[in-house]
Design a protein around this motif. Structure first.
Motif: not given
Length: 553
Positions: A48-56, A61-71, A137-141
């Protein structure tokens, strides 16, 4: 990382056709190839690959929304509906090396959500930098940085936000994002709408020239189309870099749907020939919430409220989902009290939030300009292009019916509410019209400056979308030199307008003042464009008026 706030919860999770802005169809259409051709080649069976990056996004104050898209597999490109369910794990740490891990978990990416995932993290500390990463699957963003907001009751000395709008892929490169990312001093960045554009390839480019083709080549209509277009944008390296550096706080405007969208349709939608508006709007919203690190608020919209300690709160508006059709002979007068821009529930929510606010500043993320605008005595050769850019009737009516000017009863009610309740320090942050403005927001434009100013407004120009000099096709700065003095003479509440340049803003807030620094790009068609500061305006606490200041923060 330089921190702009020291400390200080709060989210209120209530939280005939075609043409907007500039609508000249390109003389030569350059059609994009399949999206797969735009992505790095992947062999069958590859990890698998993270071709579209990551985002938040949407920090708390106590949290954040994390996003990614895995191929997960080579064929599982955006919009394809293909690819296996894939476990995606995430970790959040207090250091970039990810050794001091404070939270971790996993999600399942499926074709049903276009293999996008969101992790809504809680249990974090306020006003703190964090780093995060996804794995599958062994791949990191890539490892990305984010930041929580101050505690609800914290005393905050300063805040700093990047401010952008109107990023049209085919009209140029997103250098504005790269320059904002390079600052390393942003608490977050605000995207005020038109994160993507819906047009077919070549229909809306840079002075009729496609700088780089988007995908799909057709105008986007279906869920697959919207997913592919979002996916294409998320491959931009400058956009990925900014998403990796700070959380985004985003609202939508019309082009996330279709040009001049309203609750029941759009200028850029032909009912029947392009399906139903209901289906198209639903597809656009679904893809948006899949691909953006944004929490859906009331009724699946983008209106919601964030708080930054005692210094500021930020009311974010949705000015497309509930609005009446833009005024015309057939659809009614701009002054008709039965017509609305916000919808009744949203306007009541906004008024109540502004009145109840106990912060020093009340910021409003506002996708279309609230300040009134009269054309003035522009010559015919400039009036018609300006009317096209602003969405004005080109017969000369001095009014933009797509913006608050087209819904005067909503504006009157809101500004009267600010005045009657003595609600000060309100700042509207606006995009949409591909020009930079610094405005007082008068209670009565006809008698201003004798009448009061109810708020201040800072409007940022486009990242790439055509502005006035691009329509007229003259050198940058030529039109603004002529048009700006005439616009200001006819609109005494306007302190400055630049009709010609592309760029972004940096909003800096202290207890004493809110200041917008305006930056311009050397050339939107150059992937290596430079950035330079051009002007700064501020509103000092208690004044509700804008003034020029001669140095950026």
């Amino acid at each position: 990382m330089t921190s702009r706030y020291r400390s200080s919860e709060g989210i209120n999770s209530l939280s005939p056709r075609r043409r907007t802005v500039v609508k000249a169809a390109a003389a030569t259409a350059v059609l994009a190839g399949p999206l797969a051709a735009a992505l790095p080649a992947r062999a069958a069976g590859e990890a698998p690959a993270f071709l579209h990056g990551v985002a938040s996004g949407d920090p708390l104050p106590d949290g954040i929304l994390l996003w990614t898209r895995v191929t997960p597999t080579a064929e599982a490109i955006p919009g394809s509906g293909l690819g296996p369910d894939t476990e995606v794990s995430w970790i959040v740490a207090k250091d970039k090396a990810l050794t001091n891990i404070v939270a971790k978990g996993s999600l399942t990416a499926t074709a049903a959500s276009d293999h996008t995932v969101k992790a809504d993290i809680r249990g974090l500390e306020p006003a703190t930098d964090y780093w995060f990463r996804f794995s599958a699957g062994g791949a990191d963003s890539s490892v990305a940085r984010t930041r929580t907001t101050p505690a609800t009751d914290a005393a905050v000395s300063g805040l700093r936000f990047g401010v952008v709008s109107c990023a049209n892929w085919e009209a140029g490169y997103f250098s504005a994002y790269r320059h904002l990312a390079a600052r390393n001093d942003l608490d977050a960045w605000l995207h005020l709408g038109d994160y993507i554009y819906e047009y077919k390839s070549g229909e809306y480019a840079a002075r009729d020239t496609v700088v780089r083709p988007h995908a799909p080549a057709n105008e986007i209509l279906t869920l697959a189309d919207y997913r592919i277009r979002h996916g294409k944008y998320k491959t931009d390296p400058d956009l990925q870099t900014l998403h990796h550096k700070a959380p985004v706080i985003a609202i939508w405007d019309d082009h996330e749907f279709a040009d001049n969208a309203w609750s029941g349709g759009a200028v850029n939608h032909t009912e029947g020939a392009e399906g139903t508006w209901t289906a198209r709007q639903a597809a656009a919203k679904q893809a948006y919430f899949e691909w953006m690190p944004v929490r859906p608020a009331i009724a699946g919209t983008t209106y919601r409220r964030l708080r930054f300690g005692k210094l500021a709160d930020l009311s974010l508006l949705d000015l497309r989902s509930f609005r009446s059709q833009q005024a015309s002979t057939a659809s009614g007068s701009v002054d008709d009290p039965d017509r609305t821009l916000t919808g009744r529930a949203q306007l009541d929510w906004l008024k109540a939030g502004l009145k109840a606010s106990d912060t020093t500043w009340r910021l409003v993320g506002n996708s279309v300009m609230i300040s009134p605008f009269a054309v003035g005595s522009l010559s015919a050769d400039l009036l018609k292009p300006l009317a096209k850019l602003l969405g004005l009737p080109q017969e000369g009516l001095a009014l933009n019916t797509d913006q608050w000017d087209g819904y005067t009863d909503d504006r009157r009610e809101l500004l009267a509410h600010l005045r009657s309740n003595a609600i000060g320090n309100t700042v509207f942050l606006t995009g949409d019209i591909h020009m930079a403005w610094a405005n007082d927001v008068p209670v009565d434009a006809g008698t201003y400056p004798l009448s009061a100013s109810a708020a201040a407004e800072f409007v940022v120009t486009s990242v790439t979308s055509d502005n006035l000099d691009d329509i007229v096709k003259v050198p940058e700065g030529t039109v603004s030199t002529i048009a700006s003095p005439i616009i200001r003479a006819a609109n005494r509440h306007v302190h400055w307008v630049d009709t010609d340049r592309h760029g972004y803003g940096v909003l800096d807030i202290t207890a004493e003042r809110a200041q917008m620094d305006y930056y311009v790009l050397s050339d939107r068609t150059d992937a290596n464009a430079t950035s330079s500061w051009t002007r700064s305006y501020r509103t000092r606490t208690g004044t509700q008026k804008v003034e020029r200041t001669y140095d950026p923060v």
